[in-house]
Structure formats: C-alpha cells, structure tokens
Design an enzyme around this catalytic site. Structure first.
Site: not given
Ligand code: F6R
Length: 613
Positions: A2, A74, A488
C-alpha cells in the site's frame, strides 16, 4: 505494501496526490482513493483498479481543497473493491483516514465499536480506525487545541499491529495528523507546504528535506509548521534530514520500464556503493562500525537474515565471510528465522539486508535478535528506514531509489557491500593473506566497467527471449557461488514472466529433480568457478542427454558447441561473479516478460515493499 500520500499547502491537493500515488503504485495497485477538505466537508473518491482509473473519475478535477490524503492499495483484509479501498471514514463522515499496515486486533475493535452503535461498510481492518477516532473524540469533554490529536492518539494506542496513518477532519480544516508504527511514512517539508508519503522518491520532486518519524510519534501538520509529540503527547523536537537523491532518479529517463532503467543503472549504482569504502591506504573503511578484533574473534556465529532477493545477496555474504574470516555464517529467511527459536547470544552478530528497510519480517527478526543479546547490523538502501533505526549499526548501499518491483540494482549493490564488509572483517581479524585481499579489492574497483561490458549482451538476450518466452518450466543450475545466482535468476524469471522455474545445486539434480527433465526443456546454467566448472559441465551433459535445451552463462573457456547458447561475461574474482552473471539473467527475465506483454514493473500479486507478515 500500500502507498499513502498526503499534502497540506497552498496549491490544489488533488493533482499532487494523484502524481504521488502514481509514483507509489509499485507498492500496491488493486484500488485507489482520495479525500480532500472541501470548504466544510470531506470529499471522498475511490475506485477499484489502478490510479489512472481514479484520475479519470468524473468530478475529480473539481476538487479544490488544499489539504488531502490518498492511497493505493495492496489488499490484505477484504478483496479489491470500491468499498474496501481507502480512504475510510467514520459513521459521521467527520474523519478520513488512509492506512498502510495491518491491524491485528481489528475483530475485537470492530465488536467493541459495534456494541457502541457503530456500523461498518467494508471488510477491511482499517475501517475501525476512523470510528475509534470518532469514539474517543466524542467521549472527550475537553475542548482544547489538542482534542483532535488526543482522539487519534487514544485510537492508535488501542491498535495492535503495524500502521502508517494519515487523518484529516472536516472539524479541523487546517490540520492533518500522522503517525506510524512499523510501517513507513516520511514528511517532506518546504516553507508553506508539507508532503507525506510512504517513501521518499514519490515526493522528491518537491523537496529534499524530510522529517522521519519513529514508532508511535505523532505529527500535527499545518501549512507552515509540523509539531511532534510522543505517545504521552509530550512535545518532541526533530531535525530535518537532507536526502541527496535527485528527482530524476525516480523517473524513467527514456527507458520503457523502471526495471530496464535500473538494470542499466548498475554500473553507477555499484560505483556509489563502493564509494570511498576502499581508502587511499587500500584498506576497507566503515567509519560507522565499531567492531574490534576482540569482538569479532569472540563471535561464535554470524546470521544473515533477509527475504527474497536480499536473502540471495546474503548467500554471497556467507561465502565471503566464511572464506575470508573463518567465522561460521548461517543465512536465513526472515519469516522462518523469527519463529524457529534461533540460537542467539552476545557472541552472535546478526546482519539484516533489506533494500526498502521496511520489510516486516526482517524488522521483526532484527528486534528478536536484539532482545536475545546479539549486536545487529542493517544493510539497507533507504536512509532512515525502519530497519536502520532499529539496528545497532547501519550501512547503506547507496544504489539510488529502486522503483520496479523486481529488484536488480539493489541486489548487486547488496552483494558488493556485504563482500566489502567481509574483507573489512578479514582485515581487522588478520584472518586472510593481505595479497589475496588486495587482489579482491582491485577486482572490486574494476566492477563498474565490467558491468558495462556485460550489459553489451542486451541484444543477444533480447533475441534469445523471443525464442523461449513460451516455455512453461525453466531450470537453473549452478554450484558454489553460482548456485546463489541460480536462485536469484529463478526468482527473477518467475516473478515477472510468470513462468514456473526452479533452481538446483547442479550436483543435486540426480537425487530427484532430473526426473523432470524431458525433451526440449530449458536448462540455464551458470559457470564461473574454475574449480567447479568440470563438475557442472558433467551435470549439464546429463540433462543434454535427456533432451534439454541449454543456455550457459560463463566467464570460462568452454567448448561452446556442446550447448545451444553461451553468453560470455567478463572474468572477475569468484566473490563478485554473481554481480556479472546475474545481469544477462535479469535481462532475460525482463525481455521474456516484455515478449509476453506483461507489466514488468508491476507484476501480478506483488508489491515492492512487504510491510506485512
Ligand atoms: C524480488 C524482490 C523481493 C525483495 C524482498 C525483500 O525481486 O524484490 O524478493 O527482495 O521482498 O525486500 P527488501 O529488500 O526491501 O527487504
């Protein structure tokens, strides 16, 4: 998660808030909303979907107020919908609130408020906040100038969990109150304007002077002034911090996406990370740290704790610290570390890596380590972020703002910094031959140029992506330091291209995963360690025999005919090879995502800064 922004000043708030939200959209993008003070009422406009939907709402251009708050969401509690989006208001529509974080006891508070006659329109945890403020406001019989602040303070002291909150009220048309606990919020200040934001880059174009709030510090803002109070409403003094990042660092600068821009920023970012860490006497320098030889010698263990990509950077730190300093290092995922009762005491050093410095699990793990008596060291990219304020010591990557959700330059700068830290420890401990350390340092200084050279693979990778973007499964293999890169690379691919991928230590393949290898499957291998290259090649041969297509990223001299595609990268010391070998794989993930027509910077279900557990 958010993003919240706020403005109090002399200009129309709405365009400033919408611009701020657009810059914060990477933090969440399933709904957005705004509330401004319009004469004697609070406006409220909300919409499901992206900030551009909010900007296109009928009537939004008519908002004249010069004070306002806004939010991009979110979703945690309650699905994305107009009702669940922020700002939220109390039943009397006197207070508007935006909130980033999670209120863990909202069910209890909701029951308490319902029993006191309040009703609720959303499924969010946030809606209790404006109603609690209203509850305390109406219960307060005093009518002094602190009444609004008292109501916000009393409400906040009832909240359990994390929050960054902005509150405006039609009853106080010249004020805004903000507070935070374990969620980010910064206050940018100019003469007669104040800007609020979840992070610094969103408001960098207005000011470089910021106030940073600690947990449960309250700020009462007017156009010209900010007054600060602690949780007992004692006044406190704060100094502004000047942030050196420039505004263009938070713009795309002609690149299609932030991610591509940030991949290309890596030579500069790494130059900044190295900065003056290697001094004129060719010694590593960390003035901000006070680790003595005695302290380091006494350590039983170092933990490196982080999440996601930052944890992968931590794995490279383990490699360097164990090899150069001979101190055992454990790397852990923050969300696991905090609940597994780790063995920590004053002979443990805990290092926390976080680009944002706001990741909830990493912060909680840090607090736990401190409680158990360990010294804590934060590695972050954001000056003044929560993690750096909690830790005993902080060092910064100085990579500049990272906006794309998928981390690229933050990762490589973290790898550089933790490896320099390992050399620094080794120098103090005298645990490694000085000639070896000097050679490594020479390699560090060469890194920016070598990254530039590596980036020249861009076109090859772009074309290769066109041939493989429809893959359903991809495997990444490596041994030693290359396995950390495989991890990664696999994360990068899945998060922005939505292709399932997995990474394996190459030698582990035949203990199970090789069963998945079938005709035509793509296997990507990283080979940079001359001691292990032959072993990894044998493993690649095993998958070739079973029909796999192969891409190899290497700095070794190989018989290229064996593989379908080979990308050569410059040679460097093994400690730093992840910085170069990840680059083609960052580009590959990027171009596959583009080829699939996806939103590279804002992949589905993700947000940049994970401020909830
Ligand atoms: C992946 C990614 C995440 C972050 C993780 C930790 O590209 O960006 O995995 O690395 O959420 O974030 P920070 O470093 O802000 O704590």
């Amino acid at each position: 998660m958010c993003g919240i922004v706020g403005y109090i000043g002399t200009k129309k708030a709405c365009p400033i808030l919408l611009a701020g939200l657009s810059r914060l959209e990477y933090r969440g993008y399933d709904s957005a909303g705004i509330s401004t003070i319009e004469k004697n009422r609070l406006s409220l406009m909300k919409v499901k979907g992206r900030v551009k939907n909010l900007a296109n709402l009928d009537g939004i251009d008519n908002l004249e107020g010069t004070i306002g708050i806004a939010h991009t969401r979110w979703a945690t509690h309650g699905k994305p919908s107009k009702d669940n989006s922020h700002p939220h208001q109390d039943n009397s529509k006197s207070f508007s609130v935006v909130h980033n974080g999670i209120i863990e006891n909202y069910n209890e508070l909701r029951k308490f408020l319902t029993d006191n006659g309040y009703s609720f329109y959303s499924q969010t945890d946030t809606e209790v906040i404006p109603n609690l403020i209203h509850y305390y406001f109406t219960k307060d019989i005093a009518n002094d100038e602190l009444k609004f602040l008292r109501a916000v303070k009393n409400a906040c002291l009832d909240l359990k969990g994390s929050f960054a909150i902005e509150v405006i009220s039609k009853l106080y048309p010249d004020n805004m109150i903000v507070v935070r606990q374990d969620s980010p919020l910064v206050i940018g200040t100019c003469e007669d304007e104040k800007y609020l934001s979840s992070d610094i880059p969103a408001i960098l174009s207005y000011t470089r002077d910021f106030y940073l709030l600690n947990d449960l510090e309250f700020a009462v803002l007017t156009r010209n002034m900010v007054k600060f109070y602690d949780k007992d409403l004692n006044k406190i003094e704060k100094q502004t911090q000047n942030i050196e990042w420039n505004a263009s660092a938070a713009e795309k600068d002609g690149f299609d996406d932030f991610m591509l821009k940030e991949i290309y920023e890596q030579p500069t970012a790494i130059r900044e990370t190295i900065g003056s860490r290697i001094n004129l006497d060719n010694k590593c320098e960390f003035d901000e740290l006070q680790f003595t030889k005695k302290y380091l010698n006494n350590l039983n263990k170092i933990y490196i704790v982080a999440c996601g990509t930052a944890m992968h950077a931590g794995l490279t730190g383990k490699n360097a610290i164990e090899k150069l300093c001979k101190i055992p290092v454990e790397v852990d995922i923050a969300s696991e570390f905090r609940y597994r009762d780790p063995i920590i005491d004053e002979k443990t050093l805990c290092i926390f890596i976080s680009q944002s410095g706001e990741t909830a699990d990493t912060i909680a793990a840090l607090k736990l380590s401190k409680e158990k008596g360990a010294k804590t060291l934060a590695i972050s990219n954001v000056i003044g972020s929560s993690i750096t304020r909690e830790a005993d010591y902080s060092i910064y990557t100085h990579a500049g703002p990272e906006i794309a959700v998928a981390s690229t330059k933050a990762y490589t700068s973290q790898v550089v910094l933790i490896n320099i830290l390992a050399i620094y420890f080794a120098e103090i401990l005298e645990s490694c031959d000085i000639k070896i350390l000097n050679n490594i340092k020479k390699d560090i200084l060469d890194l920016p140029k070598k990254i530039e050279e590596t980036l020249k693979c861009n076109e090859i990778i772009k074309n290769f992506a066109k041939t493989i973007y429809q893959e359903k499964d991809v495997f990444f293999l490596g041994r030693g330091i290359d396995e950390t890169v495989a991890k990664e690379a696999s994360l990068k691919l899945k998060e922005i291209s939505y292709i399932h991928s997995d990474s394996y230590a190459a030698g582990e393949l035949k203990h199970g995963p090789i069963a998945l290898i079938e005709n035509g499957i793509l296997v990507i291998s990283i080979l940079t360690d001359s001691n292990l290259v032959k072993k990894t090649i044998s493993n690649i041969q095993e998958v070739i025999t079973r029909g796999a297509k192969t891409l190899v990223i290497t700095n070794q001299k190989l018989d290229k005919n064996m593989f379908d595609k080979v990308i050569d990268i410059p040679e460097t010391n093994c400690f730093f090879s992840p910085i170069l070998s990840i680059i083609p794989l960052q580009l590959l993930a990027y171009y596959i995502s583009k080829e699939k027509g996806l939103d590279v910077d804002k992949p589905r279900n993700l947000a940049k800064s994970v401020t909830v557990e």
